[in-house]
Design a protein around this motif. Sequence first.
Motif, mmCIF file in Angstrom:
data_model
loop_
_atom_site.group_PDB
_atom_site.id
_atom_site.type_symbol
_atom_site.label_atom_id
_atom_site.label_comp_id
_atom_site.label_asym_id
_atom_site.label_seq_id
_atom_site.Cartn_x
_atom_site.Cartn_y
_atom_site.Cartn_z
ATOM 1 N N GLY A 169 0.821 -1.215 0.000
ATOM 2 C CA GLY A 169 0.000 0.000 0.000
ATOM 3 C C GLY A 169 0.851 1.259 0.000
ATOM 4 N N ARG A 170 1.962 1.239 0.751
ATOM 5 C CA ARG A 170 2.873 2.385 0.768
ATOM 6 C C ARG A 170 3.516 2.589 -0.613
ATOM 7 N N ALA A 171 3.905 1.493 -1.256
ATOM 8 C CA ALA A 171 4.511 1.603 -2.592
ATOM 9 C C ALA A 171 3.517 2.200 -3.589
ATOM 10 N N GLU A 172 2.258 1.789 -3.503
ATOM 11 C CA GLU A 172 1.240 2.367 -4.390
ATOM 12 C C GLU A 172 1.053 3.858 -4.113
ATOM 13 N N LYS A 173 1.108 4.244 -2.851
ATOM 14 C CA LYS A 173 0.968 5.657 -2.484
ATOM 15 C C LYS A 173 2.147 6.461 -3.033
ATOM 16 N N ILE A 174 3.336 5.917 -2.934
ATOM 17 C CA ILE A 174 4.525 6.590 -3.467
ATOM 18 C C ILE A 174 4.422 6.718 -4.982
ATOM 19 N N SER A 175 3.944 5.675 -5.660
ATOM 20 C CA SER A 175 3.732 5.752 -7.106
ATOM 21 C C SER A 175 2.756 6.873 -7.442
ATOM 22 N N SER A 176 1.705 6.998 -6.653
ATOM 23 C CA SER A 176 0.716 8.048 -6.868
ATOM 24 C C SER A 176 1.322 9.438 -6.661
ATOM 25 N N GLU A 177 2.177 9.579 -5.646
ATOM 26 C CA GLU A 177 2.842 10.863 -5.401
ATOM 27 C C GLU A 177 3.748 11.239 -6.579
ATOM 28 N N ILE A 178 4.423 10.271 -7.150
ATOM 29 C CA ILE A 178 5.262 10.525 -8.326
ATOM 30 C C ILE A 178 4.376 10.910 -9.500
ATOM 31 N N ARG A 179 3.260 10.227 -9.665
ATOM 32 C CA ARG A 179 2.314 10.533 -10.752
ATOM 33 C C ARG A 179 1.818 11.975 -10.654
ATOM 34 N N ASP A 180 1.649 12.471 -9.445
ATOM 35 C CA ASP A 180 1.176 13.846 -9.243
ATOM 36 C C ASP A 180 2.126 14.881 -9.844
ATOM 37 N N VAL A 181 3.396 14.525 -10.016
ATOM 38 C CA VAL A 181 4.379 15.450 -10.573
ATOM 39 C C VAL A 181 4.223 15.586 -12.092
ATOM 40 N N PHE A 182 3.654 14.602 -12.765
ATOM 41 C CA PHE A 182 3.594 14.593 -14.228
ATOM 42 C C PHE A 182 2.963 15.864 -14.793
ATOM 43 N N GLY A 183 1.822 16.275 -14.257
ATOM 44 C CA GLY A 183 1.181 17.491 -14.712
ATOM 45 C C GLY A 183 0.462 17.395 -16.046
ATOM 46 N N ILE A 184 0.247 16.188 -16.551
ATOM 47 C CA ILE A 184 -0.505 16.021 -17.796
ATOM 48 C C ILE A 184 -1.484 14.862 -17.632
ATOM 49 N N LYS A 185 -2.492 14.852 -18.481
ATOM 50 C CA LYS A 185 -3.485 13.785 -18.449
ATOM 51 C C LYS A 185 -2.988 12.584 -19.241
ATOM 52 N N GLY A 186 -3.479 11.429 -18.837
ATOM 53 C CA GLY A 186 -3.106 10.206 -19.524
ATOM 54 C C GLY A 186 -3.684 9.011 -18.802
ATOM 55 N N LYS A 187 -3.270 7.838 -19.233
ATOM 56 C CA LYS A 187 -3.784 6.595 -18.672
ATOM 57 C C LYS A 187 -2.643 5.795 -18.054
ATOM 58 N N GLU A 188 -2.896 5.324 -16.829
ATOM 59 C CA GLU A 188 -1.918 4.490 -16.135
ATOM 60 C C GLU A 188 -2.288 3.027 -16.303
ATOM 61 N N SER A 189 -1.275 2.172 -16.340
ATOM 62 C CA SER A 189 -1.535 0.738 -16.374
ATOM 63 C C SER A 189 -2.096 0.309 -15.027
ATOM 64 N N VAL A 190 -2.820 -0.758 -15.033
ATOM 65 C CA VAL A 190 -3.405 -1.274 -13.794
ATOM 66 C C VAL A 190 -2.579 -2.484 -13.365
ATOM 67 N N THR A 191 -1.506 -2.218 -12.657
ATOM 68 C CA THR A 191 -0.663 -3.283 -12.130
ATOM 69 C C THR A 191 -0.480 -3.039 -10.648
ATOM 70 N N GLY A 192 -0.472 -4.085 -9.906
ATOM 71 C CA GLY A 192 -0.265 -3.958 -8.471
ATOM 72 C C GLY A 192 1.166 -4.288 -8.100
ATOM 73 N N PRO A 193 1.538 -3.957 -6.893
ATOM 74 C CA PRO A 193 2.876 -4.273 -6.402
ATOM 75 C C PRO A 193 3.079 -5.775 -6.253
ATOM 76 N N GLY A 194 4.324 -6.164 -6.167
ATOM 77 C CA GLY A 194 4.697 -7.548 -5.912
ATOM 78 C C GLY A 194 5.717 -7.598 -4.786
#
Length: 177
Positions: free
Chosen positions: A46-71
């Motif tokens: 869950g923490r790794a997904e949150k960190i991924s989301s925080e990085i995504r917030d930096v992008f600043g553009i619209k788009g589509k993310e893949s739906v993959t979970g952590p391992g």
Amino acid sequence: MKSRPEAKVIFVSIALASLTGCGMTDAKGAGGVLSAGTSTSLAAAGRAEKISSEIRDVFGIKGKESVTGPGVSECGGKDPDKYFQIFHPWSFTPASPERLGAVMERLEEELPKRGWKVVEYGSDGSKNRNIGLTAENDEKKHSVKIWHYAKRNPPKLSLMVVSGCYQVPDGEKVDWF
């Protein structure tokens, strides 16, 4: 096309080694992976997904993310019943592919303002001139490797977020997924 499990294991092993081998070493400097503390596999994922989301917030553009979970992966040389790392691979396909170069520049500039240290940035030397960025966050005990594949159809970013080495709480075992 289906990928073989062996290929996934090799890819994850290479990615984990390249991400966690830079500056994220334990406090004793023994060359091991930085300790990320104590956690269950699910909470760490869950923490790794949150960190991924925080990085995504930096992008600043619209788009589509893949739906993959952590391992969950082994923590090099440590007891696999007690120690583990989390890896979270995902990709981003922008609505406006021509803006991906600006996203990489924004990441290089903005991630340090958010506690990340950029340890590598630049072309991979291939004929496609893919751009790669590797950053580490000692406070969050995570690393990220981001590849900008401008010549792919469609152009996209591929990301791999990797944690330091967690230990499960006493009396628990690592949940593998």
